[in-house]
Design a protein around this motif. Structure first.
Motif, mmCIF file in Angstrom:
data_model
loop_
_atom_site.group_PDB
_atom_site.id
_atom_site.type_symbol
_atom_site.label_atom_id
_atom_site.label_comp_id
_atom_site.label_asym_id
_atom_site.label_seq_id
_atom_site.Cartn_x
_atom_site.Cartn_y
_atom_site.Cartn_z
ATOM 1 N N GLY A 128 0.832 -1.202 0.000
ATOM 2 C CA GLY A 128 0.000 0.000 0.000
ATOM 3 C C GLY A 128 0.865 1.250 0.000
ATOM 4 O O GLY A 128 2.002 1.222 -0.475
ATOM 5 N N LEU A 129 0.363 2.350 0.559
ATOM 6 C CA LEU A 129 1.078 3.644 0.585
ATOM 7 C C LEU A 129 1.538 4.043 -0.826
ATOM 8 O O LEU A 129 2.685 4.422 -1.035
ATOM 9 N N THR A 130 0.635 3.936 -1.760
ATOM 10 C CA THR A 130 0.887 4.254 -3.182
ATOM 11 C C THR A 130 2.130 3.580 -3.757
ATOM 12 O O THR A 130 2.950 4.196 -4.423
ATOM 13 N N THR B 145 1.311 -2.626 5.992
ATOM 14 C CA THR B 145 1.778 -1.380 6.618
ATOM 15 C C THR B 145 0.753 -0.800 7.603
ATOM 16 O O THR B 145 0.958 0.314 8.101
ATOM 17 N N GLU B 146 -0.333 -1.539 7.862
ATOM 18 C CA GLU B 146 -1.344 -1.073 8.822
ATOM 19 C C GLU B 146 -0.677 -0.728 10.158
ATOM 20 O O GLU B 146 -0.037 -1.595 10.758
ATOM 21 N N GLY B 147 -0.779 0.529 10.586
ATOM 22 C CA GLY B 147 -0.149 0.938 11.845
ATOM 23 C C GLY B 147 1.152 1.699 11.659
ATOM 24 O O GLY B 147 1.684 2.262 12.612
ATOM 25 N N VAL B 148 1.668 1.726 10.414
ATOM 26 C CA VAL B 148 2.901 2.478 10.143
ATOM 27 C C VAL B 148 2.568 3.971 10.036
ATOM 28 O O VAL B 148 1.534 4.327 9.469
ATOM 29 N N VAL B 149 3.424 4.823 10.587
ATOM 30 C CA VAL B 149 3.244 6.268 10.412
ATOM 31 C C VAL B 149 3.858 6.636 9.061
ATOM 32 O O VAL B 149 5.078 6.606 8.892
ATOM 33 N N ALA B 150 2.988 6.953 8.098
ATOM 34 C CA ALA B 150 3.462 7.175 6.727
ATOM 35 C C ALA B 150 4.107 8.548 6.564
ATOM 36 O O ALA B 150 3.684 9.519 7.183
ATOM 37 N N ILE B 151 5.134 8.589 5.742
ATOM 38 C CA ILE B 151 5.759 9.868 5.384
ATOM 39 C C ILE B 151 5.065 10.354 4.107
ATOM 40 O O ILE B 151 4.867 9.581 3.170
ATOM 41 N N LYS B 152 4.700 11.620 4.084
ATOM 42 C CA LYS B 152 4.033 12.173 2.890
ATOM 43 C C LYS B 152 5.031 12.265 1.742
ATOM 44 O O LYS B 152 6.206 12.549 1.955
ATOM 45 N N SER B 153 4.549 12.050 0.525
ATOM 46 C CA SER B 153 5.397 12.205 -0.648
ATOM 47 C C SER B 153 5.854 13.654 -0.747
ATOM 48 O O SER B 153 5.071 14.578 -0.515
ATOM 49 N N LEU B 154 7.132 13.841 -1.081
ATOM 50 C CA LEU B 154 7.669 15.196 -1.171
ATOM 51 C C LEU B 154 7.204 15.880 -2.453
ATOM 52 O O LEU B 154 7.227 17.093 -2.570
ATOM 53 N N ILE B 155 6.793 15.072 -3.420
ATOM 54 C CA ILE B 155 6.494 15.620 -4.739
ATOM 55 C C ILE B 155 5.001 15.580 -5.068
ATOM 56 O O ILE B 155 4.432 16.564 -5.522
ATOM 57 N N TYR B 156 4.380 14.414 -4.825
ATOM 58 C CA TYR B 156 2.991 14.260 -5.247
ATOM 59 C C TYR B 156 2.025 14.535 -4.101
ATOM 60 O O TYR B 156 2.189 13.991 -3.008
ATOM 61 N N GLU B 157 1.032 15.364 -4.386
ATOM 62 C CA GLU B 157 0.018 15.670 -3.388
ATOM 63 C C GLU B 157 -0.834 14.429 -3.147
ATOM 64 O O GLU B 157 -1.078 13.655 -4.078
ATOM 65 N N TYR C 140 5.265 -4.688 9.978
ATOM 66 C CA TYR C 140 4.947 -5.552 8.826
ATOM 67 C C TYR C 140 4.796 -7.009 9.294
ATOM 68 O O TYR C 140 3.825 -7.679 8.973
ATOM 69 N N ILE C 141 5.805 -7.485 10.038
ATOM 70 C CA ILE C 141 5.795 -8.926 10.368
ATOM 71 C C ILE C 141 4.699 -9.254 11.391
ATOM 72 O O ILE C 141 4.169 -10.359 11.375
ATOM 73 N N ARG C 142 4.337 -8.282 12.228
ATOM 74 C CA ARG C 142 3.236 -8.538 13.169
ATOM 75 C C ARG C 142 1.924 -8.670 12.385
ATOM 76 O O ARG C 142 1.126 -9.571 12.645
ATOM 77 N N ASN C 143 1.721 -7.806 11.391
ATOM 78 C CA ASN C 143 0.504 -7.887 10.575
ATOM 79 C C ASN C 143 0.445 -9.211 9.799
ATOM 80 O O ASN C 143 -0.617 -9.808 9.649
ATOM 81 N N ILE C 144 1.604 -9.646 9.298
ATOM 82 C CA ILE C 144 1.643 -10.900 8.536
ATOM 83 C C ILE C 144 1.337 -12.079 9.469
ATOM 84 O O ILE C 144 0.536 -12.959 9.145
ATOM 85 N N LYS C 145 1.949 -12.065 10.645
ATOM 86 C CA LYS C 145 1.709 -13.133 11.634
ATOM 87 C C LYS C 145 0.223 -13.197 12.007
ATOM 88 O O LYS C 145 -0.381 -14.275 12.017
ATOM 89 N N ASP C 146 -0.381 -12.036 12.292
ATOM 90 C CA ASP C 146 -1.802 -12.003 12.662
ATOM 91 C C ASP C 146 -2.677 -12.572 11.538
ATOM 92 O O ASP C 146 -3.620 -13.316 11.801
ATOM 93 N N ALA C 147 -2.336 -12.218 10.286
ATOM 94 C CA ALA C 147 -3.131 -12.690 9.145
ATOM 95 C C ALA C 147 -3.017 -14.211 8.999
ATOM 96 O O ALA C 147 -4.007 -14.898 8.718
ATOM 97 N N LEU C 148 -1.810 -14.744 9.218
ATOM 98 C CA LEU C 148 -1.614 -16.195 9.085
ATOM 99 C C LEU C 148 -2.358 -16.949 10.189
ATOM 100 O O LEU C 148 -2.974 -17.992 9.930
ATOM 101 N N ILE C 149 -2.327 -16.406 11.402
ATOM 102 C CA ILE C 149 -3.020 -17.065 12.518
ATOM 103 C C ILE C 149 -4.537 -17.064 12.276
ATOM 104 O O ILE C 149 -5.220 -18.051 12.529
ATOM 105 N N LYS C 150 -5.046 -15.972 11.720
ATOM 106 C CA LYS C 150 -6.475 -15.869 11.418
ATOM 107 C C LYS C 150 -6.877 -16.904 10.352
ATOM 108 O O LYS C 150 -7.919 -17.530 10.424
ATOM 109 N N LEU C 151 -5.983 -17.067 9.375
ATOM 110 C CA LEU C 151 -6.262 -17.961 8.251
ATOM 111 C C LEU C 151 -6.095 -19.424 8.657
ATOM 112 O O LEU C 151 -6.800 -20.309 8.170
ATOM 113 N N ASP C 152 -5.151 -19.684 9.539
ATOM 114 C CA ASP C 152 -4.783 -21.062 9.874
ATOM 115 C C ASP C 152 -4.566 -21.183 11.391
ATOM 116 O O ASP C 152 -3.452 -21.421 11.855
ATOM 117 N N PRO C 153 -5.642 -21.023 12.189
ATOM 118 C CA PRO C 153 -5.484 -20.987 13.652
ATOM 119 C C PRO C 153 -4.898 -22.269 14.231
ATOM 120 O O PRO C 153 -4.276 -22.222 15.299
#
Ligand SMILES: [Zn+2]
Length: 333
Positions: free
Chosen positions: A82-84, A106-118, A135-148
């Motif tokens: 994500g994040l364009t 990237t859910e939960g990441v504090v995104a830096i704004k693009s310097l060029i594109y609005e 990143y790895i916490r989100n991936i781990k959570d998704a895998l546990i949800k899919l395959d408890p």
């Protein structure tokens, strides 16, 4: 564990024949190679990980293939930055008709704004190891949800991996501190290191903006030449996924050396110094520290003698010889 799908109609059987899917396989499709590597670290043998953009490819400007649509169609889980970053993904998912769960790592990441594109964000959040932990916490959570059923394995693999990334984060801090303060300037092809610079205290300058999908402007070259002269940095850096030509020219014009090749939008292949996400950050740091801590070497500009210059030299020579002959003849009269 995923339930086994039972073919209940002829149509469904035909679909299964076209898309041979072993129901027990957990198929994870990541858009980029560093995300695929993180998923492998956490899922191990329990999951089958595939990546849309191949190693060395440029995810900013990727053009998906029919094979990618099939891969996405068969997936149970899609991991995206994500994040364009992956502008091509929405269409690929629609075309594939996939039923896979689509996770923003990237859910939960504090995104830096693009310097060029609005309204755009800088996608390169993985360059900061503390974001890598998100990143790895989100991936781990998704895998546990899919395959408890296998949650214990995912959890313990995740914890071991998180410990390594925490140590890496500290390692990068310590290493960057060893560069003389005035030399903590990183000049690369495109702005992939804003998160890295913000976290570890190094100033960034690049030829292109946060995407590789842009033309090099003369103003950018002028700006870089000024930064190089003012700071006296000893090296510039090329990136593994980007044509190094412009950067090599700037280095040559300023008598600087190329400090090494950095991995930003893709990990390297298994024979490279950066075959994983962990190695990518560690290798980049080692290369940056070694090159920026080294004394400035004088690199002579590569001489390119054009054929015109040669002709002019011959003409000047001939003129001198003729003048000498004319003078000799005049004096002898
Ligand atoms: Zn990039």
């Amino acid at each position: 564990m995923l339930k086994k799908s039972k073919p209940i109609s002829l149509i469904f059987s035909a679909f299964i024949a076209l898309h041979p899917l072993v129901a027990d396989d957990i198929r994870v499709v990541a858009t980029a190679s560093m995300i695929a590597d993180m998923a492998k670290e956490i899922g191990g043998d329990l999951i089958k990980v595939q990546c849309v953009v191949p190693i060395g490819g440029d995810p900013h400007i990727y053009d998906p293939t029919p094979g990618d649509a099939q891969m996405v169609a068969q997936a149970n889980l899609i991991l995206r930055n994500g994040l364009t970053f992956e502008g091509w993904l929405t269409e690929l998912i629609e075309n594939s008709g996939t039923k896979a769960k689509n996770i923003l790592v990237t859910e939960g990441v504090v995104a830096i704004k693009s310097l060029i594109y609005e309204n755009a964000t800088d996608p390169h959040a993985w360059m900061d190891a503390s974001n890598g932990l998100i990143y790895i916490r989100n991936i781990k959570d998704a895998l546990i949800k899919l395959d408890p059923a296998n949650s214990t394995t995912y959890q313990s693999r995740y914890e071991a991996y998180a410990k390594r990334l925490e140590e890496l984060d500290q390692y990068i801090f310590q290493r960057i501190k060893t560069i003389p303060e005035s030399k903590r300037i990183l000049i690369t092809s495109h702005d992939a290191f804003q998160y890295y610079g913000k976290r570890y205290g190094i100033r960034l300058e690049s030829v292109l903006g946060t995407s590789t999908d842009a033309e090099v402007q003369t103003a950018d070259i002028v700006r870089l030449n000024r930064v190089i002269k003012e700071s006296g940095i000893p090296a510039l850096f090329v990136e593994s996924t980007i044509n190094p030509k412009v950067l090599e020219q700037i280095a040559s014009d300023n008598h600087l050396q190329i400090g090494g090749k950095l991995y930003s939008d893709s990990i390297g292949n298994k024979d490279s110094p950066a075959p994983s996400y962990y190695d990518m950050l560690k290798h980049n740091t080692d290369v940056i520290v070694a090159a920026l801590s080294a004394p400035k070497l004088y690199i002579p500009q590569q001489k390119t003698t054009s054929p015109y210059t040669t002709i002019i030299y011959i003409l000047i020579g001939l003129t001198m010889v003729i003048s000498l002959i004319v003078l000799t003849v005049k004096f002898n009269r």
